[in-house]
Write an enzyme that holds these catalytic residues in place. Sequence first.
Site, mmCIF file in Angstrom:
data_model
loop_
_atom_site.group_PDB
_atom_site.id
_atom_site.type_symbol
_atom_site.label_atom_id
_atom_site.label_comp_id
_atom_site.label_asym_id
_atom_site.label_seq_id
_atom_site.Cartn_x
_atom_site.Cartn_y
_atom_site.Cartn_z
ATOM 1 C CG HIS A 184 4.238 -4.909 -7.812
ATOM 2 N ND1 HIS A 184 2.969 -5.300 -7.861
ATOM 3 C CD2 HIS A 184 4.744 -5.067 -6.676
ATOM 4 C CE1 HIS A 184 2.587 -5.237 -6.665
ATOM 5 N NE2 HIS A 184 3.608 -4.974 -5.759
ATOM 6 C CG ASN A 232 4.961 -0.727 -4.094
ATOM 7 O OD1 ASN A 232 5.027 0.616 -4.869
ATOM 8 N ND2 ASN A 232 4.555 -1.695 -4.728
ATOM 9 C CD1 TRP A 233 5.380 4.288 0.382
ATOM 10 C CD2 TRP A 233 5.427 6.560 -0.360
ATOM 11 N NE1 TRP A 233 5.932 5.131 1.127
ATOM 12 C CE2 TRP A 233 6.282 6.484 0.801
ATOM 13 C CE3 TRP A 233 5.159 7.728 -0.907
ATOM 14 C CZ2 TRP A 233 6.798 7.387 1.263
ATOM 15 C CZ3 TRP A 233 5.937 8.946 -0.551
ATOM 16 C CH2 TRP A 233 6.604 8.738 0.762
ATOM 17 C CE LYS A 234 0.851 -2.201 -3.100
ATOM 18 N NZ LYS A 234 0.223 -3.447 -3.505
ATOM 19 N N GLY A 272 -1.535 -7.665 -1.092
ATOM 20 C CA GLY A 272 -2.755 -6.766 -0.825
ATOM 21 C C GLY A 272 -4.075 -7.690 -0.336
ATOM 22 C CD GLU A 330 -0.403 -3.781 -6.949
ATOM 23 O OE1 GLU A 330 0.215 -2.729 -6.901
ATOM 24 O OE2 GLU A 330 -0.897 -4.365 -5.733
ATOM 25 N N GLY A 370 3.819 -3.013 0.758
ATOM 26 C CA GLY A 370 2.788 -2.083 0.015
ATOM 27 C C GLY A 370 2.213 -1.311 1.272
ATOM 28 N N GLY A 371 0.782 -1.945 1.669
ATOM 29 C CA GLY A 371 -0.101 -1.188 2.499
ATOM 30 C C GLY A 371 0.608 -0.635 3.768
ATOM 31 C CB SER A 400 -0.409 -9.544 3.614
ATOM 32 O OG SER A 400 -1.352 -9.442 2.471
HETATM 33 C C1 PEP Z 1 3.392 -4.673 -2.538
HETATM 34 O O1 PEP Z 1 2.849 -3.838 -3.180
HETATM 35 O O2 PEP Z 1 4.632 -5.266 -3.140
HETATM 36 C C2 PEP Z 1 2.954 -5.471 -1.472
HETATM 37 C C3 PEP Z 1 3.615 -6.743 -0.926
HETATM 38 O O3 PEP Z 1 1.817 -5.004 -1.081
HETATM 39 P P1 PEP Z 1 1.153 -5.449 0.600
HETATM 40 O O4 PEP Z 1 2.341 -5.267 1.538
HETATM 41 O O5 PEP Z 1 0.180 -4.555 0.616
HETATM 42 O O6 PEP Z 1 0.952 -6.875 0.330
#
Ligand code: PEP
Length: 256
Positions: free
Chosen positions: A98, A9-11, A173, A100, A226-227, A205
């Site tokens: 999600h 997920n590049w957000k 995150g 967010e 995500g990250g 994470s």
């Molecule tokens: C996500 O955006 O779904 C996520 C799990 O982010 P991260 O891996 O950065 O915690």
Amino acid sequence: MRTKIVAGNWKMNTTAADAHVLATGIRSGVEHIERIETIICPPSIWLGVLAHGVIQRGQYPHLHLGAQNMYFQETGAYTGEISPLMVKEVAKYVIVGHSERTHIFREDEELINHKVQAAFAHDITPILCVGEEEQSATSKETVIRELKKLIDGLELADVKKLVVAYEPVWAVGTGKAATPAYAEDVIVHLRTILPEETRVLYGGSVTEENARGFLALPDCDGFLIGGTSLKLKPFLTVCQYADDAAQAGGHRSLHN
Ligand code: PEP
């Protein structure tokens, strides 16, 4: 046997040039990683260009695109939104619910349920996020209650196709991933209301350092990341670990 997934997920990150470079790197890197599905979820503005260029839907059977969100209506006066008809043209998956979206954009359970239904109505597979706000003794109950509401009214055949992403909100995150044992405990609980075909991912994470711990879990079918999905080498390393785990049969469910 459930095929493992590693979804990135590049957000709200990447320029057009960044998206091209990263997607091209992923495409080359996963060319020989065929036991799992890799999914790239870029900002929606890049979906079309990636679908018709770097990814070329259908050309790479193990590499797919996913949207990060969509509205449930097909067309109309919904400024700023994208519809299932649009997503369907360029992506196989859509992330729904999600944290967010629920926190920043105030999406509620009813809206998320409509989105899940709309995705299936248009042959798009939802990656449905669930997760508790805070770690507590009642986390499992909280998450299962949430999941029940979000999948309310779905046909069993659709629940089988659904991808659930268990994402404890406190781990998304933050750099503080759940422990594999904690995640397994919640996922096993979620599986009590899901058919064995439903894939359940962990998200929160995930890094190349902690990924193998989750991949050893019998009930976890991969990741929503995500990250780490914005960093080519670590992301590909996680994909390789997932492929290794698939080869070793590490994704066999306790129920299979
Ligand atoms: C996500 O955006 O779904 C996520 C799990 O982010 P991260 O891996 O950065 O915690």
